[in-house]
Scaffold this active site. Sequence first.
Site, mmCIF file in Angstrom:
data_model
loop_
_atom_site.group_PDB
_atom_site.id
_atom_site.type_symbol
_atom_site.label_atom_id
_atom_site.label_comp_id
_atom_site.label_asym_id
_atom_site.label_seq_id
_atom_site.Cartn_x
_atom_site.Cartn_y
_atom_site.Cartn_z
ATOM 1 N N ARG A 141 13.046 -11.668 74.646
ATOM 2 C CA ARG A 141 12.828 -10.816 75.919
ATOM 3 C C ARG A 141 14.258 -10.288 76.277
ATOM 4 O O ARG A 141 15.094 -10.813 76.048
ATOM 5 C CB ARG A 141 12.168 -11.682 77.070
ATOM 6 C CG ARG A 141 10.880 -11.886 76.822
ATOM 7 C CD ARG A 141 10.054 -12.216 78.108
ATOM 8 N NE ARG A 141 10.480 -13.712 78.612
ATOM 9 C CZ ARG A 141 10.888 -13.921 79.910
ATOM 10 N NH1 ARG A 141 11.014 -12.894 80.680
ATOM 11 N NH2 ARG A 141 10.886 -15.143 80.327
ATOM 12 N N ILE B 269 17.681 -8.951 77.624
ATOM 13 C CA ILE B 269 18.856 -8.636 76.840
ATOM 14 C C ILE B 269 18.837 -9.338 75.303
ATOM 15 O O ILE B 269 19.162 -8.763 74.350
ATOM 16 C CB ILE B 269 20.074 -9.196 77.520
ATOM 17 C CG1 ILE B 269 20.178 -8.548 78.954
ATOM 18 C CG2 ILE B 269 21.201 -9.581 76.673
ATOM 19 C CD1 ILE B 269 21.172 -9.046 79.685
ATOM 20 N N ILE C 137 18.425 -18.889 82.892
ATOM 21 C CA ILE C 137 17.612 -18.851 84.087
ATOM 22 C C ILE C 137 18.259 -18.782 85.485
ATOM 23 O O ILE C 137 19.437 -19.126 85.610
ATOM 24 C CB ILE C 137 16.512 -20.127 83.959
ATOM 25 C CG1 ILE C 137 17.574 -21.360 84.383
ATOM 26 C CG2 ILE C 137 15.899 -20.395 83.085
ATOM 27 C CD1 ILE C 137 16.646 -22.705 84.894
ATOM 28 N N ASP D 116 17.561 -19.599 92.641
ATOM 29 C CA ASP D 116 18.521 -19.160 93.345
ATOM 30 C C ASP D 116 18.018 -19.793 94.996
ATOM 31 O O ASP D 116 16.955 -19.939 95.136
ATOM 32 C CB ASP D 116 18.386 -17.481 93.715
ATOM 33 C CG ASP D 116 18.877 -16.753 92.568
ATOM 34 O OD1 ASP D 116 19.524 -17.303 91.816
ATOM 35 O OD2 ASP D 116 18.960 -15.484 92.374
ATOM 36 N N GLN E 163 28.219 -15.165 94.048
ATOM 37 C CA GLN E 163 27.171 -14.396 94.379
ATOM 38 C C GLN E 163 26.343 -15.232 95.391
ATOM 39 O O GLN E 163 26.131 -16.145 95.248
ATOM 40 C CB GLN E 163 26.138 -13.858 93.408
ATOM 41 C CG GLN E 163 24.965 -13.029 93.994
ATOM 42 C CD GLN E 163 25.488 -12.003 94.562
ATOM 43 O OE1 GLN E 163 25.551 -11.954 95.621
ATOM 44 N NE2 GLN E 163 25.199 -10.665 93.896
ATOM 45 N N GLY F 253 23.764 -17.243 97.490
ATOM 46 C CA GLY F 253 22.708 -17.900 97.177
ATOM 47 C C GLY F 253 22.607 -18.467 95.480
ATOM 48 O O GLY F 253 21.425 -18.586 95.154
ATOM 49 N N TYR G 235 24.067 -20.721 89.684
ATOM 50 C CA TYR G 235 24.103 -19.836 88.611
ATOM 51 C C TYR G 235 25.657 -19.557 88.289
ATOM 52 O O TYR G 235 26.123 -19.621 87.207
ATOM 53 C CB TYR G 235 23.277 -18.775 88.971
ATOM 54 C CG TYR G 235 23.340 -17.599 87.775
ATOM 55 C CD1 TYR G 235 22.333 -17.723 86.787
ATOM 56 C CD2 TYR G 235 23.964 -16.528 88.047
ATOM 57 C CE1 TYR G 235 22.217 -16.683 85.828
ATOM 58 C CE2 TYR G 235 23.970 -15.486 87.065
ATOM 59 C CZ TYR G 235 22.753 -15.621 86.042
ATOM 60 O OH TYR G 235 22.908 -14.356 84.948
ATOM 61 N N PRO H 227 27.775 -9.748 81.598
ATOM 62 C CA PRO H 227 27.156 -8.381 82.000
ATOM 63 C C PRO H 227 26.923 -8.257 83.492
ATOM 64 O O PRO H 227 27.068 -9.305 84.258
ATOM 65 C CB PRO H 227 25.608 -8.546 81.427
ATOM 66 C CG PRO H 227 25.743 -9.948 80.524
ATOM 67 C CD PRO H 227 27.113 -10.698 80.880
ATOM 68 N N TYR I 127 24.532 -5.900 86.256
ATOM 69 C CA TYR I 127 23.310 -6.067 86.576
ATOM 70 C C TYR I 127 22.609 -5.177 85.469
ATOM 71 O O TYR I 127 22.761 -3.996 85.517
ATOM 72 C CB TYR I 127 22.842 -5.574 88.153
ATOM 73 C CG TYR I 127 22.970 -6.735 89.136
ATOM 74 C CD1 TYR I 127 22.031 -7.616 89.523
ATOM 75 C CD2 TYR I 127 24.381 -6.933 89.488
ATOM 76 C CE1 TYR I 127 22.270 -8.444 90.193
ATOM 77 C CE2 TYR I 127 24.566 -7.977 90.170
ATOM 78 C CZ TYR I 127 23.618 -8.970 90.660
ATOM 79 O OH TYR I 127 23.910 -9.723 91.626
#
Length: 240
Positions: free
Chosen positions: A12, A14, A85, A88, A141, A143, A147, A177, A179
């Site tokens: 799925r 990328i 995954i 957040d 980032q 929240g 990640y 990457p 977004y």
Amino acid sequence: MTKVAIVTGGTRGIGEAISSTLKELGYTVAANYAGNAEKARAFTARTGIAAFRWNVGDHQACLDGCAEVAAKLGPIDIIINNAGITRDGVLAKMSFDDWNEVMRINLGGCFNMAKATFGGMRERGWGRIVNIGSVNGQAGQYGQVNYAAAKSGIHGFTKALAQEGAKYGVTVNAIAPGYIDTDMVSAVPAPVLDKIIDKIPVGRLGQANEIARGVAFLCSNDAAFITGSMLSINGGQHMY
Ligand code: NAP
């Protein structure tokens, strides 16, 4: 004999673009996935690429999965650690499970897949590992302490492992990457996404193929002198 590549999370988003691009370039590709068998079946029907189910966060499952792919397709020359995954939440609301699951899959998956294949690549004198990081691992980032920490860890993992492979023809690189228009980004609420796009200098989301072409270059013989590097593909969002 063609080179054999495993793309984790390769059915799925990328990962699908990476699997398809490598196949078009003549590699023998195995696409791994976690559990969405319907999407995996549709992917195989569409692309002709075999899909293999295992959880990259499970160490033994990675050893067994790689052994199964090697038995069916041949020794593994290329690993694309793409599976990832998000769970957040701000720190105050993030559970230990949310922290741990993201570390186990996003960062632990890279370790597990390398453990299963790196020794063979070194023995055969050629190998490529490309780890998919993130702009949010470079810049942080709100929240996303789990990640961002896992993705930032991937960047360190890449530079350390690159030093172990360099003398043996095995390169280890990462792509960060920005977004990209996939299911993962569709989960971001529209008003938040609009604000994110406003901050991307090229004024749009990236396309999965734009990441896949970077991966393909790092896998090629033309990239033999590139190791331990981090390629940002983010529309200018973060100039690292
Ligand atoms: P996606 O559309 O959500 O697809 C994720 C893929 O990973 C699926 O094939 C999924 O399998 C697989 N996967 C998830 N957990 C797994 C596990 N434990 N074991 C094996 N496979 C697993 O994701 P994406 O947006 O294409 O992102 C791909 C990678 O790029 C991720 O590492 C992500 O963090 C990174 N990235 C994405 C963006 C973006 O904007 N999209 C930006 C920066 C970095 P199932 O189909 O079975 O669930």
